[in-house]
Design a protein around this motif. Structure first.
Motif, PDB file in Angstrom:
ATOM      1  N   ARG A 138       1.022  -0.840   0.116  1.00 22.48           N
ATOM      2  CA  ARG A 138       0.303   0.097  -0.089  1.00 22.48           C
ATOM      3  C   ARG A 138       0.782   1.246   0.179  1.00 22.48           C
ATOM      4  O   ARG A 138       1.793   1.172   0.269  1.00 22.48           O
ATOM      5  N   VAL A 139       0.830   2.131  -0.740  1.00 19.88           N
ATOM      6  CA  VAL A 139       1.390   3.882  -0.473  1.00 19.88           C
ATOM      7  C   VAL A 139       0.338   4.842  -0.158  1.00 19.88           C
ATOM      8  O   VAL A 139      -0.938   4.466   0.136  1.00 19.88           O
ATOM      9  N   ALA A 140       0.596   5.519   0.957  1.00 18.80           N
ATOM     10  CA  ALA A 140      -0.147   6.215   1.272  1.00 18.80           C
ATOM     11  C   ALA A 140       0.079   7.768   0.932  1.00 18.80           C
ATOM     12  O   ALA A 140       1.176   7.867   0.364  1.00 18.80           O
ATOM     13  N   VAL A 141      -0.891   8.320   0.867  1.00 20.19           N
ATOM     14  CA  VAL A 141      -1.073   9.717  -0.488  1.00 20.19           C
ATOM     15  C   VAL A 141      -2.119   9.977   0.680  1.00 20.19           C
ATOM     16  O   VAL A 141      -3.099  10.129   1.171  1.00 20.19           O
ATOM     17  N   PRO A 142      -1.659  11.399   1.503  1.00 22.28           N
ATOM     18  CA  PRO A 142      -2.663  12.209   2.016  1.00 22.28           C
ATOM     19  C   PRO A 142      -3.561  13.068   2.108  1.00 22.28           C
ATOM     20  O   PRO A 142      -3.843  13.528   0.819  1.00 22.28           O
ATOM     21  N   ILE A 175      -5.654  11.764   0.587  1.00 25.05           N
ATOM     22  CA  ILE A 175      -6.345  10.127   0.213  1.00 25.05           C
ATOM     23  C   ILE A 175      -6.758   8.861   0.242  1.00 25.05           C
ATOM     24  O   ILE A 175      -7.295   8.045   0.983  1.00 25.05           O
ATOM     25  N   CYS A 176      -5.531   8.151   1.098  1.00 29.26           N
ATOM     26  CA  CYS A 176      -5.916   7.308   2.029  1.00 29.26           C
ATOM     27  C   CYS A 176      -4.103   6.820   2.572  1.00 29.26           C
ATOM     28  O   CYS A 176      -3.322   7.609   2.318  1.00 29.26           O
ATOM     29  N   LEU A 177      -4.242   5.655   3.167  1.00 24.29           N
ATOM     30  CA  LEU A 177      -3.836   5.575   4.281  1.00 24.29           C
ATOM     31  C   LEU A 177      -2.270   4.731   3.616  1.00 24.29           C
ATOM     32  O   LEU A 177      -3.102   3.746   2.313  1.00 24.29           O
ATOM     33  N   GLY A 178      -1.367   3.884   4.001  1.00 22.82           N
ATOM     34  CA  GLY A 178      -0.583   3.553   3.918  1.00 22.82           C
ATOM     35  C   GLY A 178      -0.366   2.017   4.215  1.00 22.82           C
ATOM     36  O   GLY A 178      -0.772   2.369   5.334  1.00 22.82           O
TER      37      GLY A 178
END
Length: 122
Positions: free
Chosen positions: A113-117, A119-122
């Motif tokens: 997983r990739v965290a995008v502030p 938007i989505c958690l990593g």
């Protein structure tokens, strides 16, 4: 024999399995000959039942392409690349895998997983 094709030749699936990371999500796209779909489904079911019993397995879900029944994607979540690697290197997995249709094409990709502030958690 199943044809395994790397989506990213610079970072092949076997190399991805060697990484020390987790949790990981496996996306495996299958292109199944039209006349082998039932054969594939029996094999996928057997492999999935085996995988569910393995340490580190979290979940799996099979998806079918909209408008087509011969392209399927398995999405499987594992605690780590190591636990998935141990499962796929086992004799039981290999025996089931090799019983799949000869013309089956498999395109596995191991992701994290990739965290995008915002938007989505990593």
């Amino acid at each position: 024999m199943v044809s395994m094709q790397d989506i990213d030749p610079g970072n092949p699936y076997r190399k991805q399995l060697e990484q020390d990371t987790g949790p990981v999500v496996l996306f495996n796209t299958f292109v199944v000959p039209q006349d082998e779909i039932e054969h594939f489904m029996r094999g996928w079911t057997a492999i999935s039942a085996f995988m569910k019993r393995q340490p580190g397995f979290i979940s799996t879900q099979l998806h079918r392409t909209v408008g087509s029944d011969n392209v399927l994607v398995n999405v499987a979540v594992w605690e780590s690349a190591e636990t998935l690697r141990n499962a796929v290197q086992s004799k039981e997995f290999q025996d089931i895998h090799h019983s799949q249709p000869d013309a089956l094409v498999s395109r596995p990709l191991l992701t994290e997983r990739v965290a995008v502030p915002g938007i989505c958690l990593g």
